[in-house]
Design a protein around this motif. Structure first.
Motif, short mmCIF file in Angstrom:
data_model
loop_
_atom_site.label_atom_id
_atom_site.label_comp_id
_atom_site.label_asym_id
_atom_site.label_seq_id
_atom_site.Cartn_x
_atom_site.Cartn_y
_atom_site.Cartn_z
N GLU A 46 0.82 -1.20 0.00
CA GLU A 46 0.00 0.00 0.00
C GLU A 46 0.86 1.26 0.00
O GLU A 46 1.95 1.28 0.55
CB GLU A 46 -0.92 -0.01 1.21
N GLU A 96 -0.25 7.22 1.20
CA GLU A 96 -1.57 7.88 1.25
C GLU A 96 -2.66 6.90 1.68
O GLU A 96 -3.52 7.24 2.49
CB GLU A 96 -1.91 8.47 -0.13
N ALA A 97 -2.62 5.68 1.16
CA ALA A 97 -3.62 4.67 1.53
C ALA A 97 -3.50 4.33 3.01
O ALA A 97 -4.51 4.17 3.70
CB ALA A 97 -3.47 3.43 0.67
N LEU A 131 -2.33 6.34 5.37
CA LEU A 131 -2.82 7.49 6.14
C LEU A 131 -4.34 7.54 6.14
O LEU A 131 -4.96 7.85 7.16
CB LEU A 131 -2.25 8.79 5.57
N ASP A 132 -4.96 7.22 5.01
CA ASP A 132 -6.42 7.15 4.95
C ASP A 132 -6.96 6.09 5.90
O ASP A 132 -7.95 6.31 6.61
CB ASP A 132 -6.89 6.86 3.52
N GLN A 133 -6.30 4.93 5.91
CA GLN A 133 -6.72 3.84 6.81
C GLN A 133 -6.56 4.27 8.26
O GLN A 133 -7.42 4.01 9.10
CB GLN A 133 -5.89 2.60 6.52
N GLU A 139 -6.67 7.38 9.49
CA GLU A 139 -7.70 8.36 9.78
C GLU A 139 -9.05 7.67 10.00
O GLU A 139 -9.81 8.06 10.88
CB GLU A 139 -7.81 9.39 8.66
N GLN A 140 -9.32 6.65 9.21
CA GLN A 140 -10.56 5.91 9.36
C GLN A 140 -10.61 5.21 10.70
O GLN A 140 -11.63 5.20 11.39
CB GLN A 140 -10.72 4.90 8.22
#
Length: 57
Positions: A42, A45-46, A48-50, A52-53
């Motif tokens: 990954e 960015e992916a 970091l998105d995970q 944040e989620q």
């Protein structure tokens, strides 16, 4: 006696203490069993998105 000054007896005591070798330790190696997996597929960015989620849950 001023701060940091010491007599010849103190000098001898420190010399003996510094020259002593502490061989009283466990010399046995620890063996670990298991497996390690690395997932570097990954993008940052992916990930970091995970993250944040996960924080928002």
């Amino acid at each position: 006696m001023s701060m940091g000054a010491y007599d010849e007896d103190e000098h001898e005591r420190r010399e003996q203490q510094a020259s002593r070798v502490d061989a009283d330790f466990d010399d046995e190696r620890t063996i670990y069993h298991g497996e390690v997996e690395y997932d570097s597929g990954e993008s940052a960015e992916a990930l970091l998105d995970q993250f944040e989620q996960m924080k928002s849950e």
